[in-house]
Design an enzyme around this catalytic site. Structure first.
Site, mmCIF file in Angstrom:
data_model
loop_
_atom_site.group_PDB
_atom_site.id
_atom_site.type_symbol
_atom_site.label_atom_id
_atom_site.label_comp_id
_atom_site.label_asym_id
_atom_site.label_seq_id
_atom_site.Cartn_x
_atom_site.Cartn_y
_atom_site.Cartn_z
ATOM 1 N N GLU A 120 12.051 -45.162 15.595
ATOM 2 C CA GLU A 120 12.532 -44.822 14.427
ATOM 3 C C GLU A 120 11.389 -45.543 13.345
ATOM 4 O O GLU A 120 10.903 -46.785 13.335
ATOM 5 C CB GLU A 120 13.795 -45.733 14.068
ATOM 6 N N LEU A 154 17.989 -41.884 14.578
ATOM 7 C CA LEU A 154 18.633 -43.104 14.761
ATOM 8 C C LEU A 154 19.672 -43.173 16.179
ATOM 9 O O LEU A 154 20.627 -43.009 15.718
ATOM 10 C CB LEU A 154 19.304 -43.660 13.683
ATOM 11 N N GLU A 185 19.208 -44.896 19.642
ATOM 12 C CA GLU A 185 18.599 -45.894 20.617
ATOM 13 C C GLU A 185 18.822 -45.250 21.907
ATOM 14 O O GLU A 185 17.936 -45.494 22.867
ATOM 15 C CB GLU A 185 18.880 -47.423 20.492
ATOM 16 N N GLN A 192 13.473 -50.768 17.004
ATOM 17 C CA GLN A 192 13.060 -51.372 15.614
ATOM 18 C C GLN A 192 13.394 -52.648 15.448
ATOM 19 O O GLN A 192 12.224 -53.262 14.841
ATOM 20 C CB GLN A 192 13.788 -50.317 14.445
ATOM 21 N N PHE A 193 14.453 -53.084 15.920
ATOM 22 C CA PHE A 193 14.814 -54.593 15.806
ATOM 23 C C PHE A 193 15.441 -54.749 17.276
ATOM 24 O O PHE A 193 16.344 -53.953 17.830
ATOM 25 C CB PHE A 193 15.790 -55.135 15.029
ATOM 26 N N ALA A 194 15.196 -55.888 17.787
ATOM 27 C CA ALA A 194 15.667 -56.134 19.142
ATOM 28 C C ALA A 194 17.015 -56.102 19.087
ATOM 29 O O ALA A 194 17.908 -55.616 19.991
ATOM 30 C CB ALA A 194 15.160 -57.401 19.744
ATOM 31 N N ASP A 195 17.677 -56.465 17.777
ATOM 32 C CA ASP A 195 19.094 -56.311 17.673
ATOM 33 C C ASP A 195 19.801 -54.966 17.970
ATOM 34 O O ASP A 195 21.027 -54.926 18.258
ATOM 35 C CB ASP A 195 19.536 -56.946 16.512
ATOM 36 N N PHE A 196 18.967 -54.004 17.702
ATOM 37 C CA PHE A 196 19.397 -52.651 17.675
ATOM 38 C C PHE A 196 19.302 -52.128 19.207
ATOM 39 O O PHE A 196 19.619 -50.912 19.439
ATOM 40 C CB PHE A 196 18.465 -51.769 16.823
ATOM 41 N N ILE A 197 19.131 -53.172 20.175
ATOM 42 C CA ILE A 197 18.646 -52.393 21.640
ATOM 43 C C ILE A 197 19.875 -52.169 22.388
ATOM 44 O O ILE A 197 19.957 -51.444 23.322
ATOM 45 C CB ILE A 197 18.083 -53.568 22.340
ATOM 46 N N HIS A 242 19.425 -59.224 12.604
ATOM 47 C CA HIS A 242 17.944 -58.919 12.350
ATOM 48 C C HIS A 242 17.127 -60.131 12.810
ATOM 49 O O HIS A 242 16.111 -60.409 12.251
ATOM 50 C CB HIS A 242 17.566 -58.469 11.168
#
Lengths: 327, 327
Positions: free
Chosen positions: A29, A58, A60, A82-87, A129
């Site tokens: 992203e 968007l 993942e 984009q952020f590990a939180d989004f994995i 985040h």
């Protein structure tokens, strides 16, 4: 030798690897025209074009899933989350597909992908985040998990990861991107996966850490040095495979160990390190194996006072080292 | 309209699939009676058979070559065989033998075959993202191979379905999405799970062709797949085909199917697409009764040979379970 930030080191390494290997693609992203939200992929789109530096929707699950399929057919994808939180939307593809592809096909298929993701707190990213997600993945056989803490290591480890025939998760601490500088040789050196590094030798207490915590542990060692406590600091660099030889060697020497990680304490990565020490260095221990870790709350809270309370810092590490040294 | 030769080959594929699965079905219950013990016998674990769904495999795979990638479901035998998987290696894997595709690591619903670029998974909609990745590699490499992703109608309610269609459409990738709508997600009928009558209508949301084959007719499936595969091969992008097919048996062997009436099951059996197709070919003069008989005999011999191979093959050594976690 040039001085680089962690971010510059990663960015240059990505570009070099793309020049070296025409099958490598970068996807994620905002990684293309914008160059990533942290500018980690800045310049790649201009040099290699949208054919190899791909802005994805968007999605993942598909960023990783499509990378797996492409890797099976001869591409070398380096997806960015984009952020590990989004994995987590991609968790299933990583754990059920990427990690198991070689095993369940009995070596007929491999999955050479390197999934990069910025992680960690201390920058007021708040609940979604700031997370440290490594423990979810270090649990999974078939995945390699890497956390660089210096520009030198970032370059050498990223090279190793991209060239590795198996899936690697490469977690980059956001707070280190621009705050850490270091010398980076122009040579094509690699830092092998699975090797920890003693970053400060010492005799009384071993402190094992990685990522931002590797820096904080060095600061803590400095804080207690004047009090006559000699701390040996180990930067793990690769979490899986774990370099048990280095950590056992150190703990057998010092007899005392503090494990530092930013993630929630319960079931975090440090728990596994503690178990290894309990099983394999018990006879050498002169005190309990101690964890200094994030508190067990469901996310890193936002406000100055709350985030400061959450984050492990040099003072908290130093306090634990003092207590253990006096044990 | 397919040539007589193609029709005869489709019939041949459907016969060998049916005979293979009927044989596996009998063997499956060896050692599992009188009290059903799923872990016992030469073929332990779950068994999902595709009787009634052979037209899907025969009609679609008639257009494929071994370099085309195929991802399939937990009910994979019909697609695997029609795409050219070696029946002996398939049988041996189902028996958990060392000569199987995965050397006994996968079993019947986790088949991987580099010779036919085939993979399947026990997780619903799992193959769709990787199929998109296969196609991404084909496009980037300038190959005219295509990826075909088979999935059930239940999978069309997963996020991966929508994300895969979006990305394949967005990037004009050579993917054919084939929905095998057998009307049942284990025990839950489609109308209790899906907000619209036909998943093919969902193609419109992604601006790609959506084709409905309403009656499990091998010829209609062949025609629809022919167009979709040709479209993908010439670089015009993905298609979605939904085929209303029949699951003649339970979700798994041993499924009491209390959720379906006896009348319903009898009706399905009566309209068995394989028998209907054979009668039709004979009536139309595309196949003689003697040729049909000879096909059954020939396939019987092939199946017996594959089963013999599987039965007499050795089991893997337990230590082999440690192999191929990494390269």
């Amino acid at each position: 030798m040039a001085v680089r930030t962690l971010l510059e080191s990663i960015r240059e390494t990505l570009a070099e690897e793309m020049r070296r290997d025409p099958t490598m693609i970068v996807l994620g992203e905002d990684v293309g025209r914008k160059g990533g939200v942290f500018l980690t992929t800045d310049g790649l789109w201009a040099e290699f074009g949208e054919d190899r530096v791909i802005d994805t929707p968007l999605t993942e699950s598909l960023i990783v899933g499509a990378s797996i399929g492409a890797a099976v057919n001869g591409l070398r994808p380096v997806p960015e989350i984009q952020f590990a939180d989004f994995i987590f939307p991609a968790f299933n593809q990583i754990v059920s597909e990427a990690a198991r592809l070689r095993y369940r096909s009995n070596n007929a298929f491999g999955c050479p992908i390197t999934i990069r993701a910025p992680y960690g707190g201390g920058v007021h990213g708040a609940l979604y985040h700031s997370q440290s997600v490594e423990a979810y993945f270090t649990h999974v056989p078939g995945l390699k998990v890497v956390v660089p803490s210096t520009p030198y290591d970032a370059r050498g480890l990223l090279r190793s990861a991209i060239r590795d025939p198996d899936p690697v998760l490469f977690f980059e601490h956001k707070k280190l991107y621009r705050s850490v500088r270091g010398e980076v040789p122009d040579t094509d050196y690699v830092v092998p996966l699975g090797r920890a590094q003693v970053t400060r030798p010492g005799d009384h207490v071993t402190v094992i850490a990685y990522g931002l915590m590797a820096h904080y542990s060095l600061e803590a060692a400095e804080l207690v040095a004047g009090e006559g406590i000699s701390v040996e600091v180990i930067d793990l660099r690769t979490l899986r495979p774990l370099d048990t030889e280095t950590i056992l060697g150190s703990v057998k020497k010092t007899g005392k160990c503090v494990i530092v990680y930013e993630d929630n304490r319960f079931g975090g990565y440090g728990a596994e390190v503690a178990a290894v020490l309990a099983e394999e260095a018990f006879d050498y221990l002169d005190g309990p194996v101690v964890r200094v870790a994030g508190p067990d709350v469901p996310g890193v809270p936002y406000s100055h006072t709350l985030e400061d309370w959450f984050m492990v810092d040099p003072d908290k590490i130093a306090a634990a080292v003092r207590r253990l040294a006096a044990y | 309209m397919p040539s007589d030769e193609t029709l005869r080959e489709m019939h041949h594929q459907m016969v060998r699939i049916r005979l293979f699965e009927e044989t596996i079905q009998k063997i499956y219950f060896e050692g599992k009676t009188p009290a059903f013990d799923i872990a016992a016998g030469p073929v332990p674990g779950e068994m999902h058979l595709a009787a009634g769904q052979e037209p899907v495999a025969a009609g679609v795979c008639a257009h494929l070559r071994p370099t085309d990638a195929v991802t399939a479901t937990h009910r994979p035998h019909h697609v695997a065989l029609a795409h050219g998987m070696d029946m002996k290696k398939l049988a041996a894997e189902i028996f958990g033998k060392d000569t199987g595709l995965g050397h006994g690591k996968g079993g019947h619903m986790h088949l991987f075959d580099p010779a036919t670029n085939f993979g399947c998974s026990g997780i619903i909609a799992e193959g769709m993202p990787t199929a998109v990745g296969h196609a991404l590699a084909f496009k980037k490499q300038g190959r005219d191979d295509v990826a075909v992703s088979f999935f059930g109608e239940g999978a069309a309610n997963q996020g991966a379905f929508h994300e895969s269609l979006n990305l394949a459409a967005l990037w004009t990738l050579p993917v054919v999405f084939v929905c095998e709508d057998n009307a049942w997600a284990i025990s839950v009928p489609k109308e209790k799970a899906t907000a619209i009558a036909n998943n093919s209508d969902r193609a419109a949301a992604y601006g790609i062709p959506g084709v409905l084959v309403p009656d499990n007719d091998p010829v209609a499936i062949y025609e629809a797949a022919g167009e979709a595969v040709a479209r993908a091969r010439r670089g015009a992008g993905p298609s979605l085909i939904e085929i209303k097919t029949d699951r003649l048996l339970g979700h798994f062997e041993g499924d009491p199917q209390a959720y379906r009436t006896k009348e319903e099951l009898a009706l399905l059996k009566e309209r068995d697409a394989l028998r209907a197709f054979e009668r039709r070919l004979i009536d139309a003069g595309s196949l003689t009764a003697a040729d049909a008989e000879a096909t059954w005999t020939r396939c019987r011999t092939e199946v017996d040979g594959a089963i013999e191979f599987a039965r007499t093959s050795p089991y893997p050594e337990p230590a082999a379970a440690l192999q191929h976690v990494f390269a």
